[in-house]
Design a protein around this motif. Structure first.
Motif, PDB file in Angstrom:
ATOM      1  N   ARG A   1       0.837  -1.317   0.190  1.00  7.73           N
ATOM      2  CA  ARG A   1       0.136   0.052   0.089  1.00  7.73           C
ATOM      3  C   ARG A   1       0.846   1.243  -0.105  1.00  7.73           C
ATOM      4  O   ARG A   1       1.800   1.304   0.636  1.00  7.73           O
ATOM      5  CB  ARG A   1      -0.895  -0.049   1.150  1.00  7.73           C
TER       6      ARG A   1
ATOM      7  N   ALA B   1       0.450   5.841  -0.233  1.00  5.75           N
ATOM      8  CA  ALA B   1      -0.424   7.145  -0.265  1.00  5.75           C
ATOM      9  C   ALA B   1       0.779   8.269  -0.042  1.00  5.75           C
ATOM     10  O   ALA B   1       1.505   8.135   0.703  1.00  5.75           O
ATOM     11  CB  ALA B   1      -1.524   6.881   0.730  1.00  5.75           C
TER      12      ALA B   1
ATOM     13  N   CYS C   1      -5.194  13.539  -2.226  1.00  7.18           N
ATOM     14  CA  CYS C   1      -4.343  12.392  -2.066  1.00  7.18           C
ATOM     15  C   CYS C   1      -4.395  11.471  -2.931  1.00  7.18           C
ATOM     16  O   CYS C   1      -5.440  11.123  -3.575  1.00  7.18           O
ATOM     17  CB  CYS C   1      -5.041  11.812  -0.569  1.00  7.18           C
TER      18      CYS C   1
ATOM     19  N   ARG D   1      -3.495   7.337  -3.807  1.00  6.65           N
ATOM     20  CA  ARG D   1      -3.347   6.040  -3.005  1.00  6.65           C
ATOM     21  C   ARG D   1      -2.893   4.982  -4.092  1.00  6.65           C
ATOM     22  O   ARG D   1      -3.548   5.164  -5.382  1.00  6.65           O
ATOM     23  CB  ARG D   1      -4.429   5.594  -2.311  1.00  6.65           C
TER      24      ARG D   1
ATOM     25  N   TYR E   1       3.637   5.835   3.379  1.00  7.51           N
ATOM     26  CA  TYR E   1       2.818   6.841   3.461  1.00  7.51           C
ATOM     27  C   TYR E   1       3.347   8.104   3.582  1.00  7.51           C
ATOM     28  O   TYR E   1       4.444   8.240   4.729  1.00  7.51           O
ATOM     29  CB  TYR E   1       1.759   6.573   4.752  1.00  7.51           C
TER      30      TYR E   1
ATOM     31  N   ALA F   1      -0.142  12.103   4.002  1.00  9.40           N
ATOM     32  CA  ALA F   1      -0.886  10.708   4.131  1.00  9.40           C
ATOM     33  C   ALA F   1      -0.391   9.666   5.148  1.00  9.40           C
ATOM     34  O   ALA F   1      -0.832   8.644   5.669  1.00  9.40           O
ATOM     35  CB  ALA F   1      -0.925  10.087   3.001  1.00  9.40           C
TER      36      ALA F   1
END
Ligand code: DC
Length: 339
Positions: A6, A8, A86, A88, A106, A110
């Motif tokens: 992940r 962001a 933002c 992602r 992140y 974020a």
């Protein structure tokens, strides 16, 4: 095996350049932190908040030369009160590692999205910038506001410079300085957002503020042995406490995993004015032209030295404080920290 990472990042403005440069920064961090190569990326799903529509973030990957991966961009649903501006990503990669070993990334505002995934050590706030950019004044205020300690790393280089001046050591001579480092003991005391610095037990907090000591600090800061000794002290300080630390290489070298990195800048004229005001308040005689020339000389020296020069960390927020009041700078930084 396939794993998912992940990521962001928040962006400053809805422009192609800003969207692409931030997307590239986030993807480069994902690749770097997970020791991947471009070929390991199978697919990337991008989402962007609805205030971002100047370009598709995915184009940044093609620009990075990642041509094989399947990419798709989508607009996020809007949830009231959620983070704005933002981007992602969910990156599927080919790797030998387990999913739990993936490092999620992140960046900027974020970080507030998944504090549980962001490294615990990253409580620190790093503030870098050239002489007179307002770092120390603002860092003290931020530290007080957050209940963190304020760590002024420039003071440590100044203390070493002062030792050289007091002991007739030629501070432009690397060997001479390195040979006396064993005789230098620097200790710090922190309270109420302020730092006191002691050189071999003597409180030198005030006497290191002269232009002569500033010049010696800039010179000794280019010496490997000096940096090694002080950076070790600074890293320990940052990892054992919650700190707002200011200097030249804090975001790039001392705390590369800082939660928030700020780079403060201002034009030379404005910085010279601020330094003169400081000196005037302390009753120290000054000459404006000499101070401005001194600041330019130090900029040159600090930016062009070989070891940890003053540079902007790629994930730093750059703030030009030339036309801003201290309170405006403080509020801007607190807003960034609080996301
Ligand atoms: O911020 P200051 O003016 O007190 O810093 C004095 C000198 O120390 C500056 O010219 C460069 C050096 N310095 C450094 O090299 N790295 C730091 N982290 C802080 C200061």
């Amino acid at each position: 095996m396939c794993c998912c990472i992940r990521g962001a990042i928040t962006i400053e403005e809805n422009t192609k350049e800003c969207i692409w440069s931030n997307t590239e920064l986030m993807l480069s961090e994902i690749i770097k932190r997970n020791s991947l190569s471009a070929e390991d990326i199978i697919s990337v799903v991008f989402t962007a908040t609805r205030d971002i529509d100047a370009a598709y973030p995915a184009v940044a990957l093609r620009k990075m030369g990642i041509t094989e991966a399947s990419l798709i961009c989508m607009q996020e649903m809007y949830v009231k009160g959620s983070l704005e501006m933002c981007i992602r990503v969910m990156v599927t990669v080919n790797t030998d590692k387990a999913q739990r070993d993936m490092e999620h990334v992140y960046l900027k505002g974020a970080v507030v999205l998944r504090p549980d995934l962001v490294n615990k050590k990253t409580e620190a706030v790093a503030i870098d910038g050239p002489a007179g950019s307002g770092k120390s004044t603002v860092a003290k205020l931020i530290a007080k506001e957050l209940g963190y300690i304020y760590a002024d790393t420039g003071a440590m280089y100044r203390a070493v410079g002062l030792y050289c001046i007091n002991n007739n050591i030629n501070y432009a001579d690397n060997n001479a300085v390195e040979s006396v480092l064993g005789n230098i003991d620097i200790s710090l005391e922190h309270s109420d957002g302020m730092q006191k610095i002691y050189l071999n037990g003597q409180d030198v907090t005030e006497i290191i503020r002269t232009p002569e000591v500033a010049d010696s600090a800039s010179k000794v800061a280019a010496i490997g042995g000096v940096r090694e000794m002080l950076v070790a002290l600074q890293k320990r300080l940052a990892h054992e406490n919650k700190v707002v630390m200011d200097g030249r290489d804090i975001g790039t070298n001392v705390i590369p995993d800082a939660r928030v990195k700020i780079y403060l800048d201002a034009n030379v004229n404005e910085r010279a004015k601020r330094r003169c005001k400081e000196l005037e308040e302390k009753g120290i005689a000054y000459n404006f032209d000499a101070i401005a020339a001194d600041i330019s000389k130090r900029d040159e020296y600090d930016k062009n030295r070989e070891l940890n020069p003053l540079t902007v960390a790629e994930d730093a927020h750059v703030i030009d404080t030339s036309d801003m009041s201290i309170d405006e700078v403080k509020d801007t930084i607190l807003k960034i920290i609080r996301g």
